[in-house]
Design a protein around this motif. Structure first.
Motif, short mmCIF file in Angstrom:
data_model
loop_
_atom_site.label_atom_id
_atom_site.label_comp_id
_atom_site.label_asym_id
_atom_site.label_seq_id
_atom_site.Cartn_x
_atom_site.Cartn_y
_atom_site.Cartn_z
N TYR A 1 -5.60 1.52 5.60
CA TYR A 1 -5.95 2.86 5.12
C TYR A 1 -5.54 3.95 6.11
O TYR A 1 -4.93 4.96 5.73
CB TYR A 1 -7.45 2.93 4.84
N VAL B 1 0.84 -1.20 0.00
CA VAL B 1 0.00 0.00 0.00
C VAL B 1 0.88 1.25 0.00
O VAL B 1 0.62 2.21 -0.75
CB VAL B 1 -0.94 -0.01 1.22
N THR C 1 -5.24 0.99 -0.97
CA THR C 1 -5.73 0.01 0.00
C THR C 1 -6.75 -0.93 -0.63
O THR C 1 -6.68 -2.15 -0.45
CB THR C 1 -6.37 0.74 1.20
#
Length: 364
Positions: A181, A63, A77
């Motif tokens: 995230y 990510v 994400t």
């Protein structure tokens, strides 16, 4: 005139020190027991969260890399999570396909093996008659027929377990998404729960634990791949059926260091025994042991390094404690937890200020 100190009952210094240590250890043990009980009581939540943390430690690097390439964090994400799901369901689909195509042949081998056992029971040292063998078969059938209630109870328990697994899967999925995230924001909120004086230590300890966990999970993935490929390749060369399914099982089992790959590799030995007889099963056993030795003496020491170095005895004890507390899931989580604790303890010890006695007051 100086006031005399009140007399106290004379207690040996050693007993007094032992008493003070004892009640403190009892308080710590009670707190640990309550903590473990709460984790088990809320296992439908804590276990998926633990799995999500492990998955986050594995994929957060991807990510971060996608974000550096200009992709928004939420899109990066989502891409990583969807890729994980695609890989998981694709692997399950391949395993199901292989089971569907080869399980019928395996059934035939099982029936043939049972017939061979019956022939050996009649012609071998047992020298049983057809009537005796049939009597044993009838007893087995009767036991199964008379256990209808237990079968229904077992089926109900299986249904409940499947429900928990499905719920846990979605909890782990959503938790993984939000950890990837906005994990830093969540961690900042956790740190803010502690007193201000302790926040710096908590934050640095958390960073050390996360570094240890990330290194451990990535190294374990590589070790698991080597184990799975080695045992699956050996099974393929020997012509053992369900090769891919065996590889997947070994890959999952290798997440429990030292014992996981060996235990799951025994399934390959059992399949080889059923499908191709004892000679091939012995060769398969030698392959499993060889792969396990390479893991224990080459891969684990080399890849784990000093950052997450945990003594093999500590690993065995951690696995045993994890099994006692939470079964297979406990064994899966115990070693990463031990690695994190090891890293945090080293960090706190190295960062601790040397103890100095307070200066005595000036008599003047």
């Amino acid at each position: 005139m100086a006031k005399s100190q009140p007399k106290r009952t004379e207690i040996p210094a050693g007993v007094e020190i032992a008493t003070q240590w004892s009640w403190r250890l009892l308080v710590i043990a009670a707190a640990g027991f309550v903590g473990i009980w709460l984790l088990r009581y809320f296992s439908e939540i804590t276990v998926p969260i633990a799995v999500a943390i492990l998955g986050t430690a594995l994929t957060v690097g991807a990510v971060d890399w996608l974000e550096k390439k200009g992709l928004p964090r939420i899109a990066a994400t989502a891409s990583v999570v969807l890729s994980m799901l695609a890989g998981l369901f694709g692997m399950l689909a391949l395993v199901g396909s292989q089971l569907a195509t080869q399980v019928s042949d395996l059934k035939s081998n099982v029936v043939e093996g049972i017939d061979q056992i019956q022939d050996w029971a009649k012609t071998g040292p047992l020298n049983l008659t057809d009537t005796q063998i049939q009597d044993w078969i009838d007893r087995a059938k009767s036991s199964i027929t008379n256990s209808d209630t237990s079968i229904f109870t077992t089926a109900s328990n299986v249904g409940t377990t499947l429900t928990h697994l499905v719920a846990g899967f979605f909890i782990a999925l959503f938790a993984s998404f939000f950890f990837l995230y906005e994990g830093e924001r969540i961690w900042s909120w956790v740190v803010a729960l502690f007193p201000k004086a302790a926040r710096d230590k908590v934050h640095s300890s958390g960073q050390t634990a996360w570094a240890s966990l990330t290194a451990f999970v990535r190294a374990t993935i590589f070790v698991a791949l080597v184990d799975a490929m080695g045992i699956a390749f050996g099974a393929w060369v020997l012509g053992v059926p369900l090769t891919f399914a065996i590889g997947v099982l070994v890959f999952l089992g290798a997440f429990i260091p030292i014992v996981g790959a060996l235990a799951s590799g025994m399934v390959a030995v059992l399949v080889a025994l059923v499908a191709q007889g004892p000679v091939v099963a012995l060769i398969m056993l030698a392959v499993v042991i060889a792969v396990q030795q390479i893991e224990s003496h080459v891969l684990q020491p080399f890849l784990m390094g000093k950052l997450v170095a945990v003594h093999p005895l500590a690993i065995i004890l951690a696995i045993a404690a994890g099994i006692a507390v939470a079964g297979i899931v406990g064994a899966l989580i115990a070693v990463p937890l031990a690695a994190c604790l090891n890293g945090v303890v080293k960090h706190l010890v190295n960062d601790a200020q040397p103890y100095q006695d307070e200066p005595e007051p000036d008599p003047a």
